[in-house]
Design a protein around this motif. Structure first.
Motif, PDB file in Angstrom:
ATOM      1  N   ASP A   1       2.290   1.450  -3.431  1.00 54.34           N
ATOM      2  CA  ASP A   1       1.178   2.363  -4.234  1.00 54.34           C
ATOM      3  C   ASP A   1       1.067   3.885  -4.117  1.00 54.34           C
ATOM      4  N   THR A   2       1.008   4.150  -2.889  1.00 65.13           N
ATOM      5  CA  THR A   2       0.964   5.622  -2.454  1.00 65.13           C
ATOM      6  C   THR A   2       1.864   6.509  -3.256  1.00 65.13           C
ATOM      7  N   GLY A  17       2.522   8.146 -11.572  1.00 65.34           N
ATOM      8  CA  GLY A  17       1.307   7.944 -12.429  1.00 65.34           C
ATOM      9  C   GLY A  17       0.654   9.336 -13.080  1.00 65.34           C
ATOM     10  N   ILE A  18       0.366  10.210 -11.870  1.00 62.10           N
ATOM     11  CA  ILE A  18      -0.525  11.369 -12.319  1.00 62.10           C
ATOM     12  C   ILE A  18       0.336  12.669 -12.746  1.00 62.10           C
ATOM     13  N   ASN A  54       3.751   5.529  -6.072  1.00 61.69           N
ATOM     14  CA  ASN A  54       3.770   5.386  -7.346  1.00 61.69           C
ATOM     15  C   ASN A  54       2.543   6.283  -8.113  1.00 61.69           C
ATOM     16  N   HIS A  55       1.540   6.519  -7.025  1.00 60.98           N
ATOM     17  CA  HIS A  55       0.417   7.282  -7.618  1.00 60.98           C
ATOM     18  C   HIS A  55       0.879   8.662  -7.979  1.00 60.98           C
ATOM     19  N   HIS A  90       0.582  -1.239   0.079  1.00 58.62           N
ATOM     20  CA  HIS A  90       0.126   0.067  -0.094  1.00 58.62           C
ATOM     21  C   HIS A  90       0.841   1.393   0.054  1.00 58.62           C
ATOM     22  N   THR A 128       7.266   4.878 -14.564  1.00 59.90           N
ATOM     23  CA  THR A 128       7.774   4.080 -13.201  1.00 59.90           C
ATOM     24  C   THR A 128       8.618   2.791 -13.356  1.00 59.90           C
TER      25      THR A 128
END
Length: 193
Positions: free
Chosen positions: A135-136, A142-143, A138-139, A132, A148
């Protein structure tokens, strides 16, 4: 070529730093300049949603009492950005989250400061919850229209006491592979292939 690594762990020389140094070591072996910046444990104010970064478009957050603007400037100039955090209640540290929110917002408000840069998340964990946190981070990439970079497993290492992550053979090998993958990508981007 230059890679900036942000250490969001409150332990300056804890497991997150060990993991980040392993990645940076591989990059340095490939002739890539690196810099490790420690933000964890320092007072970092969260985003106040004032929208001044959109209004001013000066590549800065209006809050100028901490290290965030210095990091934004370095991130904008770097070819790649690595953000590392230890895992707190299955997510990044509070400092890392405040940093992501503010640096990310300023980047978007200023025409995409990090667009097409390489990005990688690195996470230290005692036992569980690291995906988790991974992911935080990597977000943000992404935006921000970033590329990545992955490895041979999720970019995480297991350990509790400072330095214990060095005993995680697979985790350390993952960091080595991550550094090699990032170096390969940066060289491909800069060669124009």
């Amino acid at each position: 070529m230059k890679v900036i690594a942000i250490n969001g762990s409150p332990r300056k020389n804890g497991n997150t730093a060990h993991l980040l140094r392993a990645v940076l070591s591989e990059l340095e072996t490939e002739g890539i300049e690196t810099e490790l910046i420690h933000i964890g444990g320092k007072p970092i104010h969260g985003c106040i949603a004032c929208m001044k970064c959109w209004e001013n478009q000066d590549r800065k957050c209006i809050i100028d009492t901490d290290i965030v603007n210095e990091c934004i400037a370095k991130m904008a100039e770097a070819d790649a950005i690595i953000i590392g955090s230890s895992t707190y209640f299955t997510d990044v540290t509070a400092e890392t989250k405040a940093f992501i929110d503010r640096a990310g917002f300023v980047g978007l408000a200023n025409g995409g400061l990090y667009t097409r840069k390489a990005g990688a998340a690195v996470v230290a964990v005692r036992r569980a919850g690291a995906v988790h946190a991974y992911d935080t981070i990597n977000h943000l990439f992404g935006i921000s229209s970033m590329v990545t970079v992955g490895s041979s497993y999720w970019n995480l290492g297991i350990g509790l006491a400072p330095g214990e992550v060095e005993e995680d053979t697979e985790g350390m090998e993952t960091m080595k592979n991550l550094g090699q993958n990032m170096a390969w990508l940066l060289k491909k981007i800069h060669s124009g292939e």
